[in-house]
Design a protein around this motif. Structure first.
Motif, PDB file in Angstrom:
ATOM      1  N   MET A   1      32.450  40.740  65.789  1.00 40.94           N
ATOM      2  CA  MET A   1      34.065  40.966  65.891  1.00 40.94           C
ATOM      3  C   MET A   1      34.290  39.960  67.079  1.00 40.94           C
ATOM      4  SD  MET A   1      36.761  43.549  65.119  1.00 40.94           S
ATOM      5  CE  MET A   1      38.334  43.586  65.891  1.00 40.94           C
TER       6      MET A   1
ATOM      7  N   THR B   1      32.934  36.005  66.911  1.00 40.10           N
ATOM      8  CA  THR B   1      33.619  35.286  65.773  1.00 40.10           C
ATOM      9  C   THR B   1      35.103  35.321  66.138  1.00 40.10           C
ATOM     10  OG1 THR B   1      34.049  37.017  64.037  1.00 40.10           O
ATOM     11  CG2 THR B   1      32.362  35.877  63.781  1.00 40.10           C
TER      12      THR B   1
ATOM     13  N   LYS C   1      38.705  34.098  68.057  1.00 42.01           N
ATOM     14  CA  LYS C   1      39.222  33.015  68.796  1.00 42.01           C
ATOM     15  C   LYS C   1      40.137  33.421  69.824  1.00 42.01           C
ATOM     16  CE  LYS C   1      40.385  29.944  65.144  1.00 42.01           C
ATOM     17  NZ  LYS C   1      40.996  28.637  65.241  1.00 42.01           N
ATOM     18  N   PHE C   2      40.287  33.060  70.925  1.00 44.35           N
ATOM     19  CA  PHE C   2      41.251  33.585  72.043  1.00 44.35           C
ATOM     20  C   PHE C   2      41.986  32.339  72.723  1.00 44.35           C
ATOM     21  CE2 PHE C   2      38.489  32.763  75.440  1.00 44.35           C
ATOM     22  CZ  PHE C   2      37.143  32.726  74.985  1.00 44.35           C
ATOM     23  N   LEU C   3      43.115  32.674  72.913  1.00 39.62           N
ATOM     24  CA  LEU C   3      44.200  32.081  73.488  1.00 39.62           C
ATOM     25  C   LEU C   3      43.852  31.694  75.102  1.00 39.62           C
ATOM     26  CD1 LEU C   3      46.689  31.025  72.190  1.00 39.62           C
ATOM     27  CD2 LEU C   3      48.104  32.685  73.420  1.00 39.62           C
TER      28      LEU C   3
ATOM     29  N   LEU D   1      39.266  40.932  76.147  1.00 40.94           N
ATOM     30  CA  LEU D   1      38.333  40.777  74.886  1.00 40.94           C
ATOM     31  C   LEU D   1      37.522  41.853  74.628  1.00 40.94           C
ATOM     32  CD1 LEU D   1      37.217  37.026  75.115  1.00 40.94           C
ATOM     33  CD2 LEU D   1      38.862  38.007  73.577  1.00 40.94           C
TER      34      LEU D   1
ATOM     35  N   ILE E   1      37.656  45.091  74.117  1.00 39.01           N
ATOM     36  CA  ILE E   1      38.157  45.867  73.343  1.00 39.01           C
ATOM     37  C   ILE E   1      37.534  45.607  71.907  1.00 39.01           C
ATOM     38  CG2 ILE E   1      40.237  45.507  72.424  1.00 39.01           C
ATOM     39  CD1 ILE E   1      41.131  48.311  72.613  1.00 39.01           C
ATOM     40  N   LEU E   2      37.588  44.207  71.560  1.00 38.95           N
ATOM     41  CA  LEU E   2      37.121  43.750  70.107  1.00 38.95           C
ATOM     42  C   LEU E   2      35.636  44.171  70.014  1.00 38.95           C
ATOM     43  CD1 LEU E   2      38.316  40.161  70.309  1.00 38.95           C
ATOM     44  CD2 LEU E   2      39.424  42.209  69.447  1.00 38.95           C
TER      45      LEU E   2
ATOM     46  N   TYR F   1      35.951  48.094  69.096  1.00 34.50           N
ATOM     47  CA  TYR F   1      37.032  48.430  67.846  1.00 34.50           C
ATOM     48  C   TYR F   1      36.204  49.176  66.752  1.00 34.50           C
ATOM     49  CZ  TYR F   1      39.925  47.672  63.837  1.00 34.50           C
ATOM     50  OH  TYR F   1      40.718  47.878  62.954  1.00 34.50           O
TER      51      TYR F   1
ATOM     52  N   THR G   1      40.821  24.727  68.851  1.00 38.30           N
ATOM     53  CA  THR G   1      42.133  24.056  68.402  1.00 38.30           C
ATOM     54  C   THR G   1      43.164  24.087  69.253  1.00 38.30           C
ATOM     55  OG1 THR G   1      41.540  25.288  66.355  1.00 38.30           O
ATOM     56  CG2 THR G   1      43.272  23.812  66.110  1.00 38.30           C
TER      57      THR G   1
ATOM     58  N   PHE H   1      43.444  27.167  71.800  1.00 44.01           N
ATOM     59  CA  PHE H   1      42.415  28.271  71.347  1.00 44.01           C
ATOM     60  C   PHE H   1      40.986  27.854  71.897  1.00 44.01           C
ATOM     61  CE2 PHE H   1      46.202  29.013  68.698  1.00 44.01           C
ATOM     62  CZ  PHE H   1      46.287  30.193  68.551  1.00 44.01           C
TER      63      PHE H   1
ATOM     64  N   ASP I   1      32.060  43.956  56.276  1.00 47.33           N
ATOM     65  CA  ASP I   1      32.934  43.109  55.759  1.00 47.33           C
ATOM     66  C   ASP I   1      32.648  41.763  55.048  1.00 47.33           C
ATOM     67  OD1 ASP I   1      34.724  45.057  56.226  1.00 47.33           O
ATOM     68  OD2 ASP I   1      35.545  44.278  58.199  1.00 47.33           O
TER      69      ASP I   1
ATOM     70  N   TYR J   1      33.327  38.700  56.082  1.00 44.68           N
ATOM     71  CA  TYR J   1      33.346  37.876  57.056  1.00 44.68           C
ATOM     72  C   TYR J   1      32.218  38.010  57.947  1.00 44.68           C
ATOM     73  CZ  TYR J   1      34.872  40.328  61.425  1.00 44.68           C
ATOM     74  OH  TYR J   1      34.573  41.057  62.437  1.00 44.68           O
TER      75      TYR J   1
END
Lengths: 587, 587
Positions: B427, B430, B432-434, B442, B444-445, B448, B519, B526, B548, B550
């Motif tokens: 999680m 993979t 993406k972040f601003l 990040l 907490i990802l 989660y 991007t 990102f 999952d 993904y």
């Protein structure tokens, strides 16, 4: 021209620059017209902005929500727009610091400046030897200034709030004791309403009354226009506190000597603060009431559940009406907002809306704070989305909910973005989190799926909600900009991620949640969100292929609850329709 | 007894309380034996702790990793254990503040106290009128104290680091200029090694040399034991800087007048800081080099990719060997760690391990910083997990990787927890972040999915990694406790969530990632993670039902890359095996 009259007042008083903020003496979010000095001077009607006037120049600072509106409204006023947040635009404090000369005198009305922002301003200006004078130059030139409001005060019944004012005051005193303080001055209107279990109608959308409150070890003193108190209310309040006229607080505060005050610098005005003499000491922090009122008690939590169901009934009936009516006749955004209010008015304990309804069709949905009126409203067509963000003030709770409603055919992009927004909403709403986690920590869970698809929204994800108080209530907040304050059981927050595409559409899905305990494993205490808002989420806009299994389960589970809670209050046509739009979806 | 000798020194000097921290004069993470004063005085060999001695009492503060070990090691020393982080245990500063009397004199060696922590201590004690004296009471009583190390210094070639020392110094000077400062004093060893492109062998696991560096507008001055410099190195350094003996810095600094120093209070000792006289001014911040070295340049990034592949080859060969050998003969945790080192040693440019290998079987895996030695090692059985966390120092990079290796049969709980850990890893990896997102945001990802299953780990999720420097390098950090500093392309971080069940097992899956641009959409830039570490993740421990789609795709994608990068360096048996264990998984 008003600007010229202000300048001649400035000249008389030797003021080189005058600042007019958007505020009242209580740091309120919504203002009564009496306090709309910035609007009077600039013609700009938006909810945020600061006006600055010098001998030759006049500027209005406001933020991106209002650029277009402000530009048009200030055209005749002599003001020029300063676009906050645009690269290269100084803040008004920076502008003052760079453009004024040393020994210039800046005027402002200390009654409308909270201590914290004043200190920041003062600190910056003093570095350049620019000085500030507390002076009111507006009242003199404002002909036909609206009078202060005069609505009656009423008692918010114990059956609604479950905790007596005396009990609340005793909790406040415990905290004062903890801080070794003798006195606290409460100036924020929601905190006063909460403490005394009273409500009023001085400000639209907010059931407050203009007042100040002093709590000390032995006594409580309320400053309020006594005309607002009927016999019964007076007697009720008189048992709790001494009652003085609204304006008497300044003299009253001046008489304290050698005490220790607990003060919230964000909520107390320069004038109020300045009326306390130098023999006293201070301890600073957020209002003591803030934390106390943010954690709702069992009675409030229970009542609130009903309020949210009633509100869901109104919204569900509205969606049914809207979807059917749009096929039969022309309706515009404003008509829709009025109709929604009509459904809310039918609900028990409804007092008023909790903020101005956002009813935004198509590209208007991309403006995050759009408000429709009868003149500029778009006609709703049989395609795209109507974004409706609205809420009510009920005696048993304050609500806030957004649905993005499918009006007819949708583009693939609209369906994708709606589905991503839904994923974002569920990722946050279904998470569990460890005790001690802040809203700031959780914010990214609502952005994760949007970021994966190169999308983002330029607002926080959620805010606290009052209990028949402010619809935006601190301290809870889910945002990259919120504090590290942890979320606690009994707090109420919104979850409102969205996608906004300028010139195209806006999508937002918002429910309100309470924070509840989940499991304890060893030393790990887990919390989760329990949903309070019930209204169908438009399944016509969902691309099932983009949903994970857990998301489909979350949607079906939510819709099952919506049907259970809402259907008993619907007529049979509405109920049949709701049954269909909340049906279980299978991949 | 050593404690008695210290107490008699204290008496002589009228010191009521003496503090012995775990530090060297440079604020290093790993210490040479010469600097292990706290170990000398308490017998406790762990990597963190503070000893406090008064006339009648002696305490050692250390954290949860070391309670058991410390308790046993200090038995004979006269010290009592203070368990940090356990409710009711004061910090050592709190203890001092509560237990010392006013006008007591606290002694400490200012050479081993960094300014920041000293100031905090001083501030607290002064409130109680307790005073501090900078005095060394240990050197006198430490017989056979290990000499300072004397390893040779060598030049880290331009082909490895891609940026000359002169260029780095010029970047540092630009920053000094930006801060209006004339001089910076660099005391942290990795920053000196980075700036001068030199490496040494004074400290195990870290290719550093004890030294100090002064950079001013016109000159650079290095303080180092000149015996460590062979002719070639001396000539190289002499072109960059003036070279003085290590100890001469204190006198040298004393000669500056009326300058402005840029100082990192976390990395400069009280003694060093105190040698600068009062006529000078200061600006404080993290070492200027920190940000510069944290963003790896193109040459470093490219080389590093090779280093990580070599390291992956060593680890993959090790896993193959381990899985086969455990069936044939008895091996213990320590044997395994040695064998892994053997495989690393075969790799080009390998210098040493980057930290002490954690080779932890079964329940030992639950101790997050377990280290096995020949005496206490568990025999690895044909069931459960061996957790191996290890890394190498190569001329072309520093590595850090953890695999949890299936040794035979597994319980359902083990499989579930392994799968949750894998979900957590993916999680984060993979996402993406601003631009502007911090590691703190990040974190907490990675929690989660664990939180959803009532699990958590009591450590950060990731840390920065140096380039042939420290394996733990600031500022990048992914943790609820990290700063708001944003992650930038070119930074290198680990991703290492885990599950630790006391008495049962430990699971951790760790790879290192570089941050790269993804991007740009409008104003939204990102970033994403690009994996550097390659070694198979044990698919025998995965429950596909819990993944999952993904996540399955991410795993297959990763394993495809592992095979591509690693298989060319394997023998045919190993390659066949790798092909099988990295095969595409389908639901």
């Amino acid at each position: 021209m008003i600007l010229q009259r202000l300048r001649s007042e400035m000249k008389k008083e030797n003021i080189d620059c005058y600042i007019i903020p958007t505020s009242d003496p209580h740091g309120s979010e919504y203002l009564h017209n009496h306090f709309k000095e910035r609007e009077f001077i600039t013609n700009f009607t938006g909810s945020a902005g600061t006006a600055v006037v010098t001998e030759n120049q006049a500027f209005l600072w406001t933020d991106g929500r209002y650029f277009i509106q402000a530009e048009s409204e200030i055209k005749e006023s002599g003001f020029k727009l300063m676009k906050m947040g645009i690269e290269g635009t100084p803040t008004y404090i920076e502008w003052l610091s760079e453009n004024l000369k040393s020994n210039d005198l800046v005027g402002l009305n200390g009654e409308y400046f909270m201590v914290k922002s004043y200190e920041k301003l003062k600190h910056t200006l003093e570095e350049k030897s620019i000085f500030i004078k507390d002076i009111d130059l507006i009242d003199n030139i404002w002909e036909n200034r609206p009078e202060l409001p005069n609505g009656k005060v009423y008692i918010h019944d114990f059956k609604f709030n479950g905790k007596s004012s005396l009990e609340k005051i005793s909790l406040i005193r415990n905290k004062l004791n903890y801080y070794n303080a003798n006195i606290t001055v409460i100036s924020s209107l929601d905190d006063i309403a909460w403490t005394l279990n009273i409500r009023g109608s001085d400000i639209k959308y907010c059931p407050f009354v203009y007042s100040y409150l002093i709590i000390e070890e032995e006594s409580v003193v309320l400053f309020i226009n006594k005309e607002k108190l009927e016999q019964k209310t007076y007697e009720y309040l008189n048992k709790i506190c001494y009652i003085y006229e609204y304006d008497e607080i300044f003299n009253y505060l001046g008489k304290y000597n050698n005490k220790k005050f607990y003060i919230d610098k964000n909520k107390v005005s320069v004038k109020l603060f300045g009326s306390i003499n130098n023999s006293n000491n201070f301890v600073y922090g957020n209002n003591i009431t803030e934390d106390l009122k943010s954690i709702k008690n069992a009675v409030e939590l229970e009542n609130q559940k009903n309020a949210y169901i009633k509100d869901g009934v109104a919204l569900t009936k509205f969606i049914y009406w809207l979807k059917n009516t749009v096929k039969l006749k022309k309706i515009n955004e404003y008509d829709a907002a009025l109709k929604l209010q009509e459904f809310r008015k039918q609900q028990k304990y409804y007092i008023e809306d909790s903020f101005e309804t956002i009813s935004a069709y198509g590209k208007n949905g991309a403006m995050m704070h759009y408000s429709a009126n009868n003149e500029n409203s778009l006609i709703i067509e049989e395609r795209g989305f109507l974004l409706v963000d609205s809420g009510g003030q009920y005696l048993d709770g304050t609500t806030d909910i957004t649905r993005t409603i499918v009006m007819g055919s949708l583009t693939e992009e609209e369906i994708e973005d709606f589905t991503y927004t839904l994923k974002s909403h569920f990722m946050l709403s279904t998470c569990k989190f460890l005790k001690g986690t802040s809203g700031r920590d959780l914010d990214i869970l609502a952005r994760y799926n949007l970021w994966k698809n190169n999308l983002d929204y330029k607002s926080g994800t959620g805010h606290g909600v009052g209990y028949f108080l402010n619809v935006h209530e601190s301290p809870p907040s889910i945002s990259p900009r919120s504090t590290e304050k942890s979320l606690e059981p009994g707090m109420i927050v919104t979850n409102e991620p969205g996608v906004y595409k300028e010139g195209k559409y806006g999508i937002r899905i918002e429910n309100v949640y309470e924070i509840v305990e989940d499991t304890t494993v060893g030393n790990d205490v887990f919390y989760k969100f329990n949903v309070l808002s019930f209204a169908p989420i438009d399944i016509e806009a969902i691309d099932m292929k983009l949903l994970d299994n857990y998301e489909i389960a979350a949607l079906n589970d939510y819709h099952k609850k919506v049907y259970e809670k809402i259907s008993p209050s619907l007529n049979s046509d509405e109920r049949k329709w709701l049954y269909n739009v909340t049906r279980e979806l299978i991949r």
